[in-house]
Motif scaffolding. Structure first.
Motif, PDB file in Angstrom:
ATOM      1  N   VAL A 429       0.849  -1.188   0.000  1.00 27.94           N
ATOM      2  CA  VAL A 429       0.000   0.000   0.000  1.00 27.94           C
ATOM      3  C   VAL A 429       0.886   1.240   0.000  1.00 27.94           C
ATOM      4  CG1 VAL A 429      -0.195  -0.028   2.526  1.00 27.94           C
ATOM      5  CG2 VAL A 429      -1.867   1.238   1.173  1.00 27.94           C
ATOM      6  N   ALA A 430       0.533   2.179  -0.856  1.00 28.95           N
ATOM      7  CA  ALA A 430       1.216   3.472  -0.911  1.00 28.95           C
ATOM      8  C   ALA A 430       0.154   4.540  -1.026  1.00 28.95           C
ATOM      9  CB  ALA A 430       2.176   3.539  -2.096  1.00 28.95           C
ATOM     10  N   GLY A 431       0.227   5.535  -0.203  1.00 27.66           N
ATOM     11  CA  GLY A 431      -0.811   6.552  -0.232  1.00 27.66           C
ATOM     12  C   GLY A 431      -0.405   7.805   0.500  1.00 27.66           C
ATOM     13  N   THR A 432      -1.347   8.700   0.603  1.00 26.42           N
ATOM     14  CA  THR A 432      -1.112   9.955   1.302  1.00 26.42           C
ATOM     15  C   THR A 432      -2.166  10.176   2.368  1.00 26.42           C
ATOM     16  OG1 THR A 432      -2.344  11.143  -0.397  1.00 26.42           O
ATOM     17  CG2 THR A 432       0.046  11.102  -0.617  1.00 26.42           C
ATOM     18  N   VAL A 433      -1.759  10.860   3.403  1.00 23.39           N
ATOM     19  CA  VAL A 433      -2.656  11.285   4.470  1.00 23.39           C
ATOM     20  C   VAL A 433      -2.618  12.806   4.510  1.00 23.39           C
ATOM     21  CG1 VAL A 433      -3.152  11.214   6.937  1.00 23.39           C
ATOM     22  CG2 VAL A 433      -2.231   9.185   5.794  1.00 23.39           C
ATOM     23  N   GLY A 434      -3.767  13.418   4.327  1.00 22.74           N
ATOM     24  CA  GLY A 434      -3.852  14.870   4.393  1.00 22.74           C
ATOM     25  C   GLY A 434      -4.361  15.309   5.762  1.00 22.74           C
ATOM     26  N   ILE A 435      -3.677  16.259   6.370  1.00 22.27           N
ATOM     27  CA  ILE A 435      -4.073  16.776   7.685  1.00 22.27           C
ATOM     28  C   ILE A 435      -4.442  18.247   7.530  1.00 22.27           C
ATOM     29  CG2 ILE A 435      -3.400  17.117  10.090  1.00 22.27           C
ATOM     30  CD1 ILE A 435      -1.225  15.005   9.666  1.00 22.27           C
ATOM     31  N   PHE A 436      -5.705  18.565   7.791  1.00 20.86           N
ATOM     32  CA  PHE A 436      -6.180  19.951   7.757  1.00 20.86           C
ATOM     33  C   PHE A 436      -6.219  20.473   9.178  1.00 20.86           C
ATOM     34  CE2 PHE A 436      -9.700  22.904   8.341  1.00 20.86           C
ATOM     35  CZ  PHE A 436      -9.366  23.889   7.422  1.00 20.86           C
ATOM     36  N   SER A 437      -5.544  21.593   9.395  1.00 20.21           N
ATOM     37  CA  SER A 437      -5.444  22.149  10.743  1.00 20.21           C
ATOM     38  C   SER A 437      -6.140  23.505  10.820  1.00 20.21           C
ATOM     39  CB  SER A 437      -3.976  22.321  11.144  1.00 20.21           C
ATOM     40  OG  SER A 437      -3.877  22.923  12.421  1.00 20.21           O
ATOM     41  N   PRO A 438      -7.031  23.701  11.796  1.00 24.45           N
ATOM     42  CA  PRO A 438      -7.673  25.005  11.962  1.00 24.45           C
ATOM     43  C   PRO A 438      -6.785  26.013  12.681  1.00 24.45           C
ATOM     44  CG  PRO A 438      -8.495  23.488  13.609  1.00 24.45           C
ATOM     45  CD  PRO A 438      -7.559  22.694  12.747  1.00 24.45           C
ATOM     46  N   SER A 439      -5.670  25.545  13.235  1.00 24.42           N
ATOM     47  CA  SER A 439      -4.783  26.445  13.961  1.00 24.42           C
ATOM     48  C   SER A 439      -3.329  26.112  13.632  1.00 24.42           C
ATOM     49  CB  SER A 439      -5.004  26.317  15.481  1.00 24.42           C
ATOM     50  OG  SER A 439      -4.775  24.985  15.906  1.00 24.42           O
ATOM     51  N   ARG A 440      -2.436  27.036  13.947  1.00 23.60           N
ATOM     52  CA  ARG A 440      -1.013  26.853  13.671  1.00 23.60           C
ATOM     53  C   ARG A 440      -0.405  25.968  14.759  1.00 23.60           C
ATOM     54  NH1 ARG A 440       2.520  29.900  10.593  1.00 23.60           N
ATOM     55  NH2 ARG A 440       4.720  29.630  11.083  1.00 23.60           N
ATOM     56  N   THR A 441      -0.070  24.726  14.385  1.00 29.39           N
ATOM     57  CA  THR A 441       0.492  23.795  15.359  1.00 29.39           C
ATOM     58  C   THR A 441       1.223  22.669  14.630  1.00 29.39           C
ATOM     59  OG1 THR A 441      -0.044  22.448  17.306  1.00 29.39           O
ATOM     60  CG2 THR A 441      -1.572  22.349  15.457  1.00 29.39           C
ATOM     61  N   ILE A 485       5.080  17.624  12.196  1.00 26.19           N
ATOM     62  CA  ILE A 485       4.368  17.992  10.963  1.00 26.19           C
ATOM     63  C   ILE A 485       3.744  19.358  11.211  1.00 26.19           C
ATOM     64  CG2 ILE A 485       2.654  17.273   9.268  1.00 26.19           C
ATOM     65  CD1 ILE A 485       2.884  14.435  10.440  1.00 26.19           C
ATOM     66  N   ALA A 486       4.470  20.405  10.883  1.00 26.71           N
ATOM     67  CA  ALA A 486       4.038  21.775  11.179  1.00 26.71           C
ATOM     68  C   ALA A 486       3.053  22.260  10.123  1.00 26.71           C
ATOM     69  CB  ALA A 486       5.246  22.700  11.228  1.00 26.71           C
ATOM     70  N   ILE A 487       1.895  22.776  10.591  1.00 26.59           N
ATOM     71  CA  ILE A 487       0.853  23.243   9.685  1.00 26.59           C
ATOM     72  C   ILE A 487       0.349  24.598  10.171  1.00 26.59           C
ATOM     73  CG2 ILE A 487      -1.334  22.677   8.549  1.00 26.59           C
ATOM     74  CD1 ILE A 487      -0.904  19.781   9.328  1.00 26.59           C
ATOM     75  N   SER A 488       0.212  25.537   9.238  1.00 21.72           N
ATOM     76  CA  SER A 488      -0.341  26.846   9.577  1.00 21.72           C
ATOM     77  C   SER A 488      -1.853  26.744   9.717  1.00 21.72           C
ATOM     78  CB  SER A 488       0.018  27.865   8.493  1.00 21.72           C
ATOM     79  OG  SER A 488       1.421  28.020   8.402  1.00 21.72           O
ATOM     80  N   ASN A 489      -2.450  27.792  10.281  1.00 21.52           N
ATOM     81  CA  ASN A 489      -3.897  27.754  10.489  1.00 21.52           C
ATOM     82  C   ASN A 489      -4.638  27.712   9.153  1.00 21.52           C
ATOM     83  OD1 ASN A 489      -2.733  30.474  10.451  1.00 21.52           O
ATOM     84  ND2 ASN A 489      -4.855  31.186  10.498  1.00 21.52           N
ATOM     85  N   TRP A 490      -5.649  26.828   9.120  1.00 19.96           N
ATOM     86  CA  TRP A 490      -6.487  26.614   7.948  1.00 19.96           C
ATOM     87  C   TRP A 490      -5.664  26.206   6.729  1.00 19.96           C
ATOM     88  CZ3 TRP A 490      -9.866  31.569   8.810  1.00 19.96           C
ATOM     89  CH2 TRP A 490     -10.771  31.321   9.853  1.00 19.96           C
ATOM     90  N   GLN A 491      -4.651  25.421   6.972  1.00 19.61           N
ATOM     91  CA  GLN A 491      -3.837  24.882   5.888  1.00 19.61           C
ATOM     92  C   GLN A 491      -3.818  23.347   5.990  1.00 19.61           C
ATOM     93  OE1 GLN A 491      -2.280  26.572   3.327  1.00 19.61           O
ATOM     94  NE2 GLN A 491      -3.306  28.405   4.090  1.00 19.61           N
ATOM     95  N   GLN A 492      -3.371  22.716   4.923  1.00 24.58           N
ATOM     96  CA  GLN A 492      -3.274  21.253   4.911  1.00 24.58           C
ATOM     97  C   GLN A 492      -1.880  20.830   4.474  1.00 24.58           C
ATOM     98  OE1 GLN A 492      -6.485  18.740   3.632  1.00 24.58           O
ATOM     99  NE2 GLN A 492      -5.149  17.533   2.311  1.00 24.58           N
ATOM    100  N   ARG A 493      -1.370  19.788   5.106  1.00 24.12           N
ATOM    101  CA  ARG A 493      -0.122  19.155   4.682  1.00 24.12           C
ATOM    102  C   ARG A 493      -0.422  17.715   4.315  1.00 24.12           C
ATOM    103  NH1 ARG A 493       4.660  21.029   7.109  1.00 24.12           N
ATOM    104  NH2 ARG A 493       5.747  19.241   6.255  1.00 24.12           N
ATOM    105  N   GLU A 494       0.248  17.228   3.266  1.00 30.03           N
ATOM    106  CA  GLU A 494       0.083  15.831   2.856  1.00 30.03           C
ATOM    107  C   GLU A 494       1.344  15.049   3.191  1.00 30.03           C
ATOM    108  OE1 GLU A 494      -0.781  18.279   0.280  1.00 30.03           O
ATOM    109  OE2 GLU A 494      -2.719  18.241   1.292  1.00 30.03           O
TER     110      GLU A 494
END
Length: 594
Positions: A429-441, A485-494
């Protein structure tokens, strides 16, 4: 060497650091005899010995200039102990050197420079286990035509690496840079279950596994008996290898000075017999296993008569000939398959019509309405107060609209490609996980012990190669974890993840010709229904209409529509629904979108 330290070098050059703690020594084996493919994971096996009375526990990690992404590991190394561990790295740069360091706090306990040999995507990398005198070494540097590498088909420059069984990594992603694995002499029962599972998953993803016979045939086959195209029996004498010359298409005979030892064997159901001795004993056989193949050759490929034969190169070229045309993928650059994980409504802009209406209302209120009201009250001097208040009010309205559209919850989306063997429960299995963050964390993902992960090759907020965005750290352990996995507010990282899993066959299929149309009866073997499934045949570039299957249901579907590529098909049909591909046989399979 400084402090009496001993550095053991296997397969590449390394230099001892001047600040090594007393009593520490290291044996390091990187890649495949130092070879790695650019843009693929590779393993680094490290054996640390602490001959001192002091504790040398710390964090073991890899670093390099450029695009290296590497895992780290906390290791306990008390006095008079020895530990063997695996690290993993993904190099997207052309740098040939990496650094290994054991650190504790701000101190470096041990440091080594590791030299690696770069191979580009056109290289065909063969790892050979066992065999005296460098088995298959004559192929090294040769250009073989019509060869399928992990990156595609075409003429390929061959790299031959000689490794031991213990150098096969237990993480399937670390085998991705390898095109073929030939076991000439190795007791495969000695492999750990994780190593055997990784090799099987690698084959399912498109690798070529070749098991050689001869004196060591039984031990070579023992660890992969259920995967082989034959059932290996007792060795027997053989005086004629001309069927191998016929398979290779060579007019030059193979000259034997006497009898050689060949493994006896019986062909397994579903396997292809490529060459047989005059008495019918299989000399060369092959079977599909997922997108890859498992091959068997009854004699030791390191035989002097074979290596001196002019058709030796043709034999291997024919055996490794291009064999699949299914979708390709890269664990950290899955632009097509992983894109569905980034398609979230929360990432869309608010309705521009609504914003335009509110903007018009704001202009009307802060301008003429405010003026008319203040003039009616005879208090036009209050404009200095009412204008900021109106502006703050509408700013709050805009913020509320944005918050309502983006939401305040952490959201997880997934998209995966699953390659199944079609014969047992082995799957890659190979895939991606997207994390949407409402805050910078920052976030962490918990993974299995054999999964490798890192920032995906694309992002809704960053692009591949943007090192400022690739801040996550892969920490090995039980389980592995991807941290920071640093994400800004209302942003998504894959995040891209690759692993092997156990997945019983999900579908069975039988095809028939109905005039010019291929019709396939598909049965759902799973306990769950499948909706919006599509059957595709990449070799024919044909795809069916979408259909649904209840648990246990069978349905006949027709392959009719031409499609330019199965990999693009996955992208075009997924539409953010998180498509899964179940592949079997020579690359055909079912695209499923839950």
């Amino acid at each position: 060497m400084l402090g009496g330290l001993l550095l053991v070098l296997l397969g590449f050059a390394a230099a001892a650091g001047a600040a090594d703690a007393p009593g520490l020594s290291a044996t390091i084996k990187a890649g495949f005899e130092g070879n790695y493919r650019n843009g693929e994971w590779f393993g680094v096996q490290v054996t640390l010995s602490n001959d001192s009375d002091d504790d040398r526990s710390g964090t073991l990690g890899l670093t390099a200039q450029g695009g290296l992404r590497a895992a780290s590991l906390d290791i306990a190394l008390p006095g008079h102990s020895r530990k063997q561990v695996w690290l993993y790295a993904f190099n997207s740069d052309y740098s040939g050197n990496i650094q290994l360091a054991l650190r504790r706090g701000g101190s470096i306990l041990l440091q080594r420079d590791v030299s690696l040999s770069f191979n580009d995507n056109s290289s065909f990398i063969v790892a050979v286990v066992g065999g005296e005198g460098g088995a298959l070494s004559s192929l090294s540097g040769m250009t073989l035509g019509n060869i399928a590498t992990t990156q595609g088909s075409g003429s390929s420059r061959t790299t031959v690496a000689h490794i031991g069984l213990d150098e096969l990594p237990p993480a399937p992603a670390a085998l991705d840079g390898l095109d073929a694995l030939v076991i000439v002499d190795g007791d495969t029962v000695r492999l750990s279950e994780a190593q055997r599972a990784a090799v099987r998953a690698w084959v399912v993803g498109g690798g070529d596994l070749v098991i050689a016979g001869g004196q060591a045939g039984a031990s070579n086959a023992a660890g992969f008996a259920d995967t082989l195209p034959v059932r290996v029996a007792a060795p027997q004498p053989l005086a004629d290898l001309s069927p191998l010359a016929m398979f290779a298409g060579s007019s030059e005979p193979i000259t034997l000075t006497g009898q050689v030892v060949a493994s006896g064997a019986t062909l397994q159901p579903g396997a292809r017999l490529l060459a047989a001795s005059p008495d019918g004993n299989p000399l060369l056989a092959q079977r599909n296993y997922g997108r890859g193949r498992v091959s068997y050759i009854a004699v030791d490929p390191n035989l002097g008569a074979l290596r001196a034969w002019g058709g030796y190169t043709n034999l291997w070229q024919s055996l490794f000939a291009a064999h699949y045309s299914g979708p390709t993928f890269n664990a950290l650059n899955m632009n097509r398959y992983g894109f569905g994980a980034s398609l979230l409504p929360q990432l869309d802009l608010p309705d521009p019509v609504l914003l335009f209406i509110i903007l018009l209302v704001y202009i009307a209120v802060v301008g003429p309405l405010n003026y008319l009201l203040l003039r009616q009250l005879g208090r036009r001097e209050f404009a200095w107060l009412t204008i900021p208040l109106i502006t703050l009010l509408f700013a709050a309205i805009f913020y509320a609209i944005g918050y309502q559209s983006k939401g305040g919850d952490v959201l997880i989306s997934r998209s995966a490609v699953v390659f199944a063997s079609g014969q047992d429960d082995t799957a890659l299995v190979a895939g991606t996980v997207g994390i949407f963050s409402p805050s910078r964390t920052s976030y962490s993902l918990s993974l299995s012990d054999t999964a490798l992960a890192g920032d995906a090759g694309y992002s809704s907020s960053s692009s591949f190669g943007n090192t400022s965005a690739n801040t996550s750290n892969l920490r090995l352990g039980a389980p592995n974890r991807l941290t920071d996995i640093a994400i800004s507010n209302w942003q998504q990282r894959e995040v891209a993840v690759q692993d092997n899993i156990k997945l019983p066959p999900q579908f069975s299929a039988q095809a028939r010709l109905d005039g010019p149309t291929v019709k396939v009866t598909v049965k759902n073997l799973a306990s769950q229904p499948y909706t919006d499934a599509v059957l595709y045949a990449p070799s024919e570039q044909q795809v069916s209409a979408s259909f649904s299957l209840a648990a246990g249901e069978s349905k006949e579907v027709a392959l009719a529509k031409k499609y330019s590529g199965a990999d693009q098909l996955v992208s075009d049909l997924s539409g953010g629904n998180g498509g899964r591909v179940y592949c079997c046989g020579s690359g055909g399979g079912v695209v499923y979108f839950p």
